[in-house]
Scaffold this active site. Sequence first.
Site, PDB file in Angstrom:
ATOM      1  CE1 TYR A 162      38.478 -11.815  22.505  1.00 55.31           C
ATOM      2  CE2 TYR A 162      37.480  -9.642  22.453  1.00 55.31           C
ATOM      3  CZ  TYR A 162      37.440 -10.963  22.844  1.00 55.31           C
ATOM      4  OH  TYR A 162      36.391 -11.427  23.595  1.00 55.31           O
ATOM      5  NE  ARG A 169      39.618  -7.522  17.152  1.00 52.29           N
ATOM      6  CZ  ARG A 169      38.933  -6.471  16.726  1.00 52.29           C
ATOM      7  NH1 ARG A 169      39.550  -5.306  16.470  1.00 52.29           N
ATOM      8  NH2 ARG A 169      37.639  -6.549  16.530  1.00 52.29           N
ATOM      9  CB  CYS A 201      57.552 -12.424   4.909  1.00 53.03           C
ATOM     10  SG  CYS A 201      58.058 -12.657   3.204  1.00 53.03           S
ATOM     11  N   PRO A 250      31.190  -9.217  30.449  1.00 57.89           N
ATOM     12  CG  PRO A 250      31.464  -7.314  31.788  1.00 57.89           C
ATOM     13  CD  PRO A 250      30.775  -8.654  31.750  1.00 57.89           C
ATOM     14  N   GLY A 251      33.977  -8.392  28.409  1.00 61.57           N
ATOM     15  CA  GLY A 251      35.418  -8.588  28.259  1.00 61.57           C
ATOM     16  C   GLY A 251      36.028  -7.421  27.514  1.00 61.57           C
ATOM     17  N   GLY A 263      29.443  -9.254  25.010  1.00 62.74           N
ATOM     18  CA  GLY A 263      29.338  -8.781  23.637  1.00 62.74           C
ATOM     19  C   GLY A 263      29.061  -7.304  23.493  1.00 62.74           C
TER      20      GLY A 263
END
Length: 432
Positions: free
Chosen positions: A389, A329, A360, A290-291, A247
């Site tokens: 992400y 996102r 659309c 961690p990502g 995070g």
Amino acid sequence: MFVSNSLGITDGHLTLGGVDTVLMAEKFGTPLYLFDEDRIRENCRNYVSAMREHYGNGTVAYASKAFLCAEMAKVMNEEGMSLDVVSGGEIYTALKAAFPASRMFFHGNNKTHDELELAVDCGVGRIVVDGLEEAESLNNMAGRVGKKVAVLMRITPGIDAHTHSFIKTGQIDSKFGVTLENGDALRSVGSVLKMENLELKGFHCHIGSQIFETEPFAHAADVMIDFMCAVRSTYSVELHELDLGGGFGIRYTSEQNRAEYGEYVKAICEALKRKCAEVKYELPYLIIEPGRSIVGEAGITLYTVGRVKSIPGVRTYVSVDGGMTDNPRYALYKSPYEACIANKADNDRDFVVTIAGKCCESGDLIQENCNIQRPEPGDILAVFSTGAYNYSMSSNYNRICRPAAVFLRNGEPRVVIRRETYQDIVKNDVLK
């Protein structure tokens, strides 16, 4: 000022990892996910060295949901990382890249029978059980195949981290884990300890994502050690593995300030050492995950500008050849981004626009009130900090093909995910 030190300007063009992004757009087409592999590897090494320096007894597990493909799993293996996986597809991808199953941690609040079966069969190192029902199911499954499965239990620690409500996972109102505050967690431990085919190794918690402060992580360490002490007192067993999740925040805009990632690790490790000394608990084996902070700032997305629509007194829309299919996102979270015209990178970013996608949908926007150079059709638009992400949340909405992904290492590009074709779009259709 750029949000990432991977970015620069050479001969008026935006560079990533020293490579001309305009040339990459010409070579590989747009939309294009472009990653600085050298930066990804450097981030891994910084985490691993910080763990070694401040603690010693632990591992860094890349949260693969941020971005995963077979080549990414290979890079993580080469850098000595473990892997946090959350689905059968992520396990399968890692296995195809020869990533050792023993270094995988399998998470998820509702793992399917098939996913658990795959994890048990391939020997995933730790399955993080999300509740008592899952533990019972896994215990029965392990018994049928004659295996004893090592597990961690996911605890909801009641910590409300400062982040978007959709990505807060540590507070009491969460779909994840067993709740600490109402006693469910402690009672569940007693049940799992009695299961013959499970070996409870320790606990996991994750308090949320995109957190800039170090204090919530230190607080989580305190809370979890207190819980482990309660387990010791209640069941006369001392467990020695603690996964504190990830995070750690990244910069999406220049105004955002984050700690260096080694500072997060240092804060966690110092809190653990202090707390364990205070309550006389042996230092647990520490896992962090961690990502986004491994890959987020190392990636950008390149688009080609199409229509530029100015509505006097209202706004200017800059439409690009991608959108919410490759970056949902903003539509989901109103996530902030910065951008620039890659072929005019040395010009001032003094033109305010709304970056619109081609879907659309009126809500298909990448950013509103965004400062870029004055755009023209055919320009290459770069959106920063899209490494995490974006590809992993991409879709084929409107039957749009997903972009290619290219890694840059030592100035050399290589395709790690090929661009989808229309044939890929229809390959699973059944026509009678």
